[in-house]
Write a protein that holds these residues in place. Structure first.
Motif, PDB file in Angstrom:
ATOM      1  N   SER A   1       0.835  -1.207   0.000  1.00 23.60           N
ATOM      2  CA  SER A   1       0.000   0.000   0.000  1.00 23.60           C
ATOM      3  C   SER A   1       0.868   1.254   0.000  1.00 23.60           C
ATOM      4  N   ALA A   2       1.935   1.245   0.814  1.00 22.51           N
ATOM      5  CA  ALA A   2       2.815   2.414   0.895  1.00 22.51           C
ATOM      6  C   ALA A   2       3.502   2.671  -0.444  1.00 22.51           C
ATOM      7  N   GLU A   3       3.919   1.612  -1.110  1.00 21.09           N
ATOM      8  CA  GLU A   3       4.583   1.784  -2.411  1.00 21.09           C
ATOM      9  C   GLU A   3       3.617   2.341  -3.443  1.00 21.09           C
ATOM     10  N   GLU A   4       2.355   1.878  -3.411  1.00 25.59           N
ATOM     11  CA  GLU A   4       1.338   2.410  -4.325  1.00 25.59           C
ATOM     12  C   GLU A   4       1.113   3.906  -4.062  1.00 25.59           C
ATOM     13  N   ILE A   5       0.988   4.275  -2.789  1.00 24.30           N
ATOM     14  CA  ILE A   5       0.661   5.654  -2.429  1.00 24.30           C
ATOM     15  C   ILE A   5       1.812   6.613  -2.740  1.00 24.30           C
ATOM     16  N   PHE A   6       3.023   6.230  -2.365  1.00 25.63           N
ATOM     17  CA  PHE A   6       4.159   7.134  -2.500  1.00 25.63           C
ATOM     18  C   PHE A   6       4.906   6.982  -3.819  1.00 25.63           C
ATOM     19  N   GLY A   7       4.548   5.962  -4.592  1.00 23.69           N
ATOM     20  CA  GLY A   7       5.172   5.791  -5.900  1.00 23.69           C
ATOM     21  C   GLY A   7       6.603   5.316  -5.841  1.00 23.69           C
ATOM     22  N   GLU A   8       7.024   4.814  -4.685  1.00 26.81           N
ATOM     23  CA  GLU A   8       8.377   4.286  -4.537  1.00 26.81           C
ATOM     24  C   GLU A   8       8.424   3.350  -3.337  1.00 26.81           C
ATOM     25  N   ASP A   9       9.463   2.531  -3.285  1.00 27.04           N
ATOM     26  CA  ASP A   9       9.664   1.573  -2.202  1.00 27.04           C
ATOM     27  C   ASP A   9       9.795   2.312  -0.867  1.00 27.04           C
TER      28      ASP A   9
ATOM     29  N   SER B   1      -5.683  12.499 -10.652  1.00 23.96           N
ATOM     30  CA  SER B   1      -5.791  11.161 -11.246  1.00 23.96           C
ATOM     31  C   SER B   1      -6.472  11.216 -12.604  1.00 23.96           C
ATOM     32  N   PRO B   2      -6.219  10.228 -13.474  1.00 27.32           N
ATOM     33  CA  PRO B   2      -6.946  10.149 -14.747  1.00 27.32           C
ATOM     34  C   PRO B   2      -8.448  10.024 -14.500  1.00 27.32           C
ATOM     35  N   ARG B   3      -9.231  10.447 -15.479  1.00 25.78           N
ATOM     36  CA  ARG B   3     -10.686  10.426 -15.309  1.00 25.78           C
ATOM     37  C   ARG B   3     -11.188   9.017 -14.992  1.00 25.78           C
ATOM     38  N   GLU B   4     -10.575   8.014 -15.604  1.00 19.20           N
ATOM     39  CA  GLU B   4     -10.999   6.632 -15.367  1.00 19.20           C
ATOM     40  C   GLU B   4     -10.909   6.284 -13.880  1.00 19.20           C
ATOM     41  N   VAL B   5      -9.850   6.753 -13.194  1.00 13.75           N
ATOM     42  CA  VAL B   5      -9.696   6.469 -11.769  1.00 13.75           C
ATOM     43  C   VAL B   5     -10.740   7.242 -10.963  1.00 13.75           C
TER      44      VAL B   5
ATOM     45  N   ASP C   1      -5.223   1.231  -8.614  1.00 10.99           N
ATOM     46  CA  ASP C   1      -5.122   2.633  -9.025  1.00 10.99           C
ATOM     47  C   ASP C   1      -5.827   3.541  -8.024  1.00 10.99           C
ATOM     48  N   ILE C   2      -6.834   3.009  -7.336  1.00  6.52           N
ATOM     49  CA  ILE C   2      -7.491   3.790  -6.276  1.00  6.52           C
ATOM     50  C   ILE C   2      -6.620   3.783  -5.023  1.00  6.52           C
ATOM     51  N   VAL C   3      -5.956   2.648  -4.746  1.00  6.47           N
ATOM     52  CA  VAL C   3      -5.011   2.598  -3.630  1.00  6.47           C
ATOM     53  C   VAL C   3      -3.950   3.683  -3.790  1.00  6.47           C
ATOM     54  N   SER C   4      -3.502   3.911  -5.011  1.00 11.02           N
ATOM     55  CA  SER C   4      -2.417   4.872  -5.258  1.00 11.02           C
ATOM     56  C   SER C   4      -2.817   6.306  -4.886  1.00 11.02           C
ATOM     57  N   THR C   5      -4.120   6.583  -4.824  1.00  4.32           N
ATOM     58  CA  THR C   5      -4.552   7.919  -4.372  1.00  4.32           C
ATOM     59  C   THR C   5      -4.471   8.051  -2.853  1.00  4.32           C
ATOM     60  N   GLY C   6      -4.370   6.913  -2.149  1.00  3.92           N
ATOM     61  CA  GLY C   6      -4.344   6.921  -0.690  1.00  3.92           C
ATOM     62  C   GLY C   6      -5.712   6.804  -0.055  1.00  3.92           C
ATOM     63  N   LEU C   7      -6.760   6.677  -0.855  1.00  9.21           N
ATOM     64  CA  LEU C   7      -8.120   6.632  -0.318  1.00  9.21           C
ATOM     65  C   LEU C   7      -8.406   5.327   0.407  1.00  9.21           C
ATOM     66  N   ILE C   8      -7.774   4.227  -0.037  1.00 11.17           N
ATOM     67  CA  ILE C   8      -8.015   2.912   0.549  1.00 11.17           C
ATOM     68  C   ILE C   8      -6.690   2.189   0.740  1.00 11.17           C
ATOM     69  N   TYR C   9      -6.704   1.157   1.610  1.00 15.52           N
ATOM     70  CA  TYR C   9      -5.536   0.322   1.867  1.00 15.52           C
ATOM     71  C   TYR C   9      -5.794  -1.092   1.338  1.00 15.52           C
ATOM     72  N   LYS C  10      -4.725  -1.743   0.946  1.00 11.82           N
ATOM     73  CA  LYS C  10      -4.815  -3.093   0.377  1.00 11.82           C
ATOM     74  C   LYS C  10      -4.482  -4.119   1.459  1.00 11.82           C
ATOM     75  N   ASN C  11      -5.281  -5.197   1.535  1.00 13.94           N
ATOM     76  CA  ASN C  11      -4.987  -6.237   2.523  1.00 13.94           C
ATOM     77  C   ASN C  11      -5.533  -7.576   2.049  1.00 13.94           C
ATOM     78  N   HIS C  12      -5.184  -8.613   2.766  1.00  9.95           N
ATOM     79  CA  HIS C  12      -5.632  -9.965   2.418  1.00  9.95           C
ATOM     80  C   HIS C  12      -6.050 -10.677   3.687  1.00  9.95           C
ATOM     81  N   TYR C  13      -7.158 -11.423   3.584  1.00  7.95           N
ATOM     82  CA  TYR C  13      -7.687 -12.163   4.731  1.00  7.95           C
ATOM     83  C   TYR C  13      -7.533 -13.655   4.480  1.00  7.95           C
ATOM     84  N   ASN C  14      -7.073 -14.360   5.502  1.00  2.36           N
ATOM     85  CA  ASN C  14      -6.857 -15.802   5.341  1.00  2.36           C
ATOM     86  C   ASN C  14      -7.283 -16.513   6.617  1.00  2.36           C
TER      87      ASN C  14
END
Length: 348
Positions: free
Chosen positions: A76-84, A141-145, A188-201
């Motif tokens: 999520s951090a890499e998506e938001i900040f555009g870098e590692d 962001s692009p209009r599509e996003v 692409d929505i994560v990259s705006t910072g609006l949401i966070y990415k996660n996985h449930y197991n």
């Protein structure tokens, strides 16, 4: 930082040797932390204060507060900040561990959990910086996003009063793709910072989900009030649009198939199941006409497709296959019963 050596008296050492089941080194570290760090809430306030001038650390601390897996905080951090940002994530985790705050579900003062206290403190002292960054990112962001963010808002209209909420990406991506007519990616929505990415197991579920944090819900609520302020130029369906759709035979038949505000279909053999249902319920739609009606209703913000993941049988729970959920959007639900009754359809 200089290395600190703690000398243990002989009497204590003898006691430690007798108590083999106790991890004494961890016990000593925690005692030192508790003595030097003050109350848990004070330690969190100081940590947030230390991070106030560093947006990266403040934001990543906020991600940790939701108990997210470290792996997906990295992503999520890499998506938001555009870098590692792996080193920053590691540093924030270390800061939390040194304060005995690594478990977000541990209860501290007055029954509050660590994660709750971090969120409350960030909300008081630093959330405005995060929100402003997200708002500008959405505008750029692009209009599509931006279209995708509007579609996302339709999924949570009835959950805006929560402290946070989660969505499954499959339904959002499918609805968004039909709406925009092109391939899409929720990251692409994560990259705006609006949401966070996660996985449930777990034994019952194993699926991706995306967390909409407190500030994300606040921004979406602002967006619903004035979407143009975010560079989003959409409006909820008007009564006149709903009346026009009801008067179109295909849309009317599609809504008859739904027989209410939602209809569930297995993700496996979806088309065959729909064809069987249309035949069994004597609804005069071919699969091609059904697909055309579905597309029109989604593009007019009347319909969305949600996703319910597969659940294995565990304990008293029965096994359930993954399902698509066809649902009327909240704006449509607000006006549809009246319009359906006007046109002689049951308003379930």
């Amino acid at each position: 930082m200089p290395r600190v050596t703690v000398r243990v008296p002989d009497q204590m050492k003898d006691e430690m040797d007798r108590e083999e089941d106790i991890n004494w080194s961890e016990h000593i570290r925690k005692s030192i932390r508790e003595r030097l760090g003050g109350s848990p809430s004070r330690k969190i306030q100081k940590l947030v204060g230390d991070y106030q001038s560093n947006l990266d650390r403040l934001w990543i601390l906020h991600m940790f507060s939701y108990g997210m897996s470290k792996r997906y905080i990295y992503e999520s951090a890499e998506e938001i900040f555009g870098e590692d940002k792996d080193e920053v994530v590691d540093d924030v985790e270390t800061d939390l561990e040194e304060r005995g705050m690594e478990n977000m579900y541990d209860e501290i003062e007055e029954g509050l959990k660590v994660g709750d206290t971090i969120q409350n403190t960030v909300a008081s002292y630093g959330i405005s910086k995060i929100k402003e960054h997200v708002k500008e990112s959405i505008k750029d962001s692009p209009r599509e996003v931006r279209d995708g963010i509007y579609i996302l808002s339709l999924y949570i209209r009835d959950r805006l009063d929560r402290e946070s909420t989660s969505i499954n990406p499959e339904g959002v991506e499918r609805t968004w793709e039909i709406y925009s007519g092109s391939e899409v990616d929720i990251d692409d929505i994560v990259s705006t910072g609006l949401i966070y990415k996660n996985h449930y197991n777990s034994n019952a579920y194993n699926h991706w989900y995306y967390k909409i944090p407190d500030y994300g819900l606040e921004l979406i609520e602002e967006m619903i009030s004035d979407s143009s302020d975010f560079g989003i130029y959409h409006s909820d369906p008007k009564k006149s649009t709903l009346r026009d759709l009801i008067n179109e035979e295909q849309s009317r038949d599609f809504l008859s198939w739904m027989n209410g505000s939602s209809r569930y279909v297995s993700t496996y053999n979806e088309e065959e199941d729909i064809e069987d249902q249309l035949e069994d319920e004597d609804i005069d739609l071919t699969l091609e006409e059904f697909t055309e009606a579905r597309e029109k209703l989604i593009q007019n913000k009347v319909l969305l497709i949600d996703y319910s993941p597969h659940r294995s049988s565990t304990g008293n729970r029965s096994s359930r296959p993954a399902r698509w959920a066809y649902k009327l959007t909240q704006p449509a639900l607000d006006d549809m019963p009246e319009i359906l009754l006007e046109n002689g359809l049951p308003a379930h």
